[in-house]
Design a protein around this motif. Structure first.
Motif, PDB file in Angstrom:
ATOM      1  N   GLU A 136      -7.188  -5.522   2.136  1.00 39.47           N
ATOM      2  CA  GLU A 136      -7.562  -4.481   2.915  1.00 39.47           C
ATOM      3  C   GLU A 136      -8.271  -4.577   4.221  1.00 39.47           C
ATOM      4  O   GLU A 136      -8.116  -3.721   5.275  1.00 39.47           O
ATOM      5  CB  GLU A 136      -8.353  -3.339   2.549  1.00 39.47           C
ATOM      6  N   GLN A 137      -7.949  -5.673   4.651  1.00 38.11           N
ATOM      7  CA  GLN A 137      -8.818  -6.262   5.457  1.00 38.11           C
ATOM      8  C   GLN A 137      -7.362  -6.036   6.825  1.00 38.11           C
ATOM      9  O   GLN A 137      -7.196  -5.974   7.777  1.00 38.11           O
ATOM     10  CB  GLN A 137      -9.275  -7.409   5.884  1.00 38.11           C
ATOM     11  N   ALA A 141      -6.765  -3.956  10.286  1.00 39.88           N
ATOM     12  CA  ALA A 141      -6.127  -5.290  11.907  1.00 39.88           C
ATOM     13  C   ALA A 141      -4.468  -4.904  12.112  1.00 39.88           C
ATOM     14  O   ALA A 141      -4.451  -4.493  13.637  1.00 39.88           O
ATOM     15  CB  ALA A 141      -5.928  -6.096  10.936  1.00 39.88           C
ATOM     16  N   GLN A 142      -4.477  -4.062  11.073  1.00 41.98           N
ATOM     17  CA  GLN A 142      -2.848  -3.170  11.194  1.00 41.98           C
ATOM     18  C   GLN A 142      -3.422  -1.925  12.246  1.00 41.98           C
ATOM     19  O   GLN A 142      -2.668  -1.172  13.080  1.00 41.98           O
ATOM     20  CB  GLN A 142      -2.034  -3.059  10.441  1.00 41.98           C
ATOM     21  N   ASN A 143      -4.287  -1.185  11.967  1.00 46.54           N
ATOM     22  CA  ASN A 143      -4.473  -0.112  12.548  1.00 46.54           C
ATOM     23  C   ASN A 143      -6.730   0.203  12.175  1.00 46.54           C
ATOM     24  O   ASN A 143      -6.651   1.128  11.489  1.00 46.54           O
ATOM     25  CB  ASN A 143      -4.589   0.587  10.878  1.00 46.54           C
ATOM     26  N   ALA A 150     -11.594  -3.688  19.355  1.00 48.01           N
ATOM     27  CA  ALA A 150     -12.074  -4.883  20.418  1.00 48.01           C
ATOM     28  C   ALA A 150     -11.422  -6.122  19.479  1.00 48.01           C
ATOM     29  O   ALA A 150     -11.653  -6.992  20.566  1.00 48.01           O
ATOM     30  CB  ALA A 150     -12.502  -5.123  21.568  1.00 48.01           C
ATOM     31  N   SER A 151     -12.422  -6.040  18.188  1.00 41.32           N
ATOM     32  CA  SER A 151     -12.614  -7.685  17.128  1.00 41.32           C
ATOM     33  C   SER A 151     -11.126  -8.038  16.691  1.00 41.32           C
ATOM     34  O   SER A 151     -11.295  -9.674  16.550  1.00 41.32           O
ATOM     35  CB  SER A 151     -13.193  -7.247  16.396  1.00 41.32           C
ATOM     36  N   TYR A 152      -9.844  -7.419  16.512  1.00 43.27           N
ATOM     37  CA  TYR A 152      -8.987  -7.586  16.704  1.00 43.27           C
ATOM     38  C   TYR A 152      -7.844  -8.233  17.732  1.00 43.27           C
ATOM     39  O   TYR A 152      -7.559  -7.947  18.929  1.00 43.27           O
ATOM     40  CB  TYR A 152      -7.804  -7.239  15.611  1.00 43.27           C
ATOM     41  N   ILE A 153      -7.038  -9.247  17.213  1.00 48.42           N
ATOM     42  CA  ILE A 153      -5.753  -9.932  18.275  1.00 48.42           C
ATOM     43  C   ILE A 153      -5.141  -9.026  17.410  1.00 48.42           C
ATOM     44  O   ILE A 153      -4.110  -9.786  17.125  1.00 48.42           O
ATOM     45  CB  ILE A 153      -5.709 -11.147  18.358  1.00 48.42           C
ATOM     46  N   ASN A 157      -1.558 -10.755  14.379  1.00 46.89           N
ATOM     47  CA  ASN A 157      -0.747 -10.215  12.930  1.00 46.89           C
ATOM     48  C   ASN A 157       0.646 -10.031  12.890  1.00 46.89           C
ATOM     49  O   ASN A 157       1.447 -10.892  11.621  1.00 46.89           O
ATOM     50  CB  ASN A 157      -1.201  -8.406  13.071  1.00 46.89           C
ATOM     51  N   GLN A 158       1.326  -9.670  14.279  1.00 43.62           N
ATOM     52  CA  GLN A 158       3.227 -10.523  14.231  1.00 43.62           C
ATOM     53  C   GLN A 158       3.277 -11.650  14.060  1.00 43.62           C
ATOM     54  O   GLN A 158       4.233 -12.442  12.932  1.00 43.62           O
ATOM     55  CB  GLN A 158       3.727  -9.831  15.407  1.00 43.62           C
ATOM     56  N   LEU A 159       2.413 -12.958  14.827  1.00 45.51           N
ATOM     57  CA  LEU A 159       2.783 -14.023  14.442  1.00 45.51           C
ATOM     58  C   LEU A 159       2.429 -14.494  13.015  1.00 45.51           C
ATOM     59  O   LEU A 159       3.182 -15.300  12.266  1.00 45.51           O
ATOM     60  CB  LEU A 159       1.653 -14.584  15.057  1.00 45.51           C
ATOM     61  N   LEU A 160       1.380 -13.807  11.950  1.00 46.58           N
ATOM     62  CA  LEU A 160       1.285 -14.348  10.326  1.00 46.58           C
ATOM     63  C   LEU A 160       2.453 -13.884   9.925  1.00 46.58           C
ATOM     64  O   LEU A 160       2.977 -14.619   9.459  1.00 46.58           O
ATOM     65  CB  LEU A 160       0.337 -13.502  10.035  1.00 46.58           C
ATOM     66  N   GLN A 161       2.595 -12.680   9.833  1.00 46.46           N
ATOM     67  CA  GLN A 161       4.208 -11.781   9.323  1.00 46.46           C
ATOM     68  C   GLN A 161       5.213 -12.764   9.547  1.00 46.46           C
ATOM     69  O   GLN A 161       6.215 -13.132   8.584  1.00 46.46           O
ATOM     70  CB  GLN A 161       4.058 -10.359   9.563  1.00 46.46           C
TER      71      GLN A 161
END
Length: 284
Positions: A136-137, A141-143, A150-153, A157-161
């Motif tokens: 769920e987190q 983070a995706q949306n 502003a808390s997300y980078i 997300n793309q680098l992790l995926q």
């Protein structure tokens, strides 16, 4: 096996935001603010070294990925990537970590998986690690909501995926770390906040993340202005502490500047608190 705290980059955040519903007259007795009303916050990570010949890292802190403007805004004073230096003191590099467990993907908990700003385009560190993130987190983070965008980078997300080493955890997931490590989930601070429970011989160690970021937040009514549902945070804290108190439990505090681990206790009036605790010589 060795259990120890790794210090990461520090930060300064508004004390009123960090203590939400508590008046300044109260919280400034716990943590003294600076002239801008900011309080110092640590970004402590938990290292479990040589578990079945594997190294496990719980969170990576804010890291050093911010540009100078954002460093100033969030009070990140160190230019270098402090977590990597802390790993060196344990005779490790980020390449020696086999598992990175991220309670959630807010920048002050996951930013340390990225290379430092001064090193050029952001790169994903820990090339040999599996990254654990709650389902769920991950979806949040995706949306993200406009309240916490502003808390997300975004590029994280793309680098992790793209790494091919991202493992999404839900309530029914048993990982290769089980039963030594198990997970529980919280929703008051952010959807699907993943709390790690390290099951040790003398009682569990709970990585409480932003559900209980430091010793001062052990007081049940205290919540943060950053919390999604403050009343739910209070209920979740109470339920967690009631459950783990009889188990001789300890809590790892990711943002406490003085002590990273506390033993869960309850006084004669029914108020929860924690006493600083150290594992003997860092060993278990």
């Amino acid at each position: 096996m060795k259990i120890c705290t790794l210090i990461g980059n520090s930060q300064m955040l508004d004390g009123g935001a960090m203590f939400g519903n508590a008046p300044k007259q109260m919280w400034e007795q716990w943590i003294k603010p600076d002239e801008l009303n900011r309080i110092p916050l640590a970004c402590n990570s938990l290292l479990i070294k040589n578990w079945n010949n594997k190294n496990i890292l719980l969170e990576t802190g804010v890291g050093a990925f911010f540009d100078s403007k954002l460093k100033e805004r969030y009070g990140v004073v160190e230019k270098n990537h402090v977590l990597l230096e802390s790993l060196k003191k344990e005779n490790l590099t980020h390449e020696d970590i086999h598992y990175v467990i991220l309670s959630h993907l807010h920048f002050d908990h996951a930013g340390g998986v990225l290379s430092a700003f001064d090193d050029g385009d952001p790169k994903l560190l820990f090339p040999n690690a599996i990254f654990y993130v709650g389902k769920e987190q991950w979806e949040r983070a995706q949306n993200p909501h406009s309240r916490d965008r502003a808390s997300y980078i975004p590029h994280l997300n793309q680098l992790l995926q793209n790494s091919g080493r991202l493992k999404i955890i839900d309530k029914n997931t048993n990982t290769e770390l089980y039963p030594f490590i198990s997970f529980r989930f919280s929703y008051g601070h952010t959807p699907g906040l993943m709390l790690t429970q390290v099951n040790l011989n003398d009682g569990p160690l709970i990585f409480a993340s932003d559900l209980i970021p430091g010793f001062a937040w052990m007081h049940i009514p205290i919540s943060m202005g950053y919390d999604r549902y403050p009343e739910l945070v209070i209920d979740e804290k109470r339920a967690l502490l009631e459950e783990i108190l009889p188990l001789n439990a300890k809590i790892f505090f990711t943002h406490d500047i003085q002590h990273s681990i506390g033993k869960v206790l309850k006084d004669s009036k029914g108020k929860f608190y924690a006493e600083p605790y150290e594992y003997p010589k860092g060993q278990e």
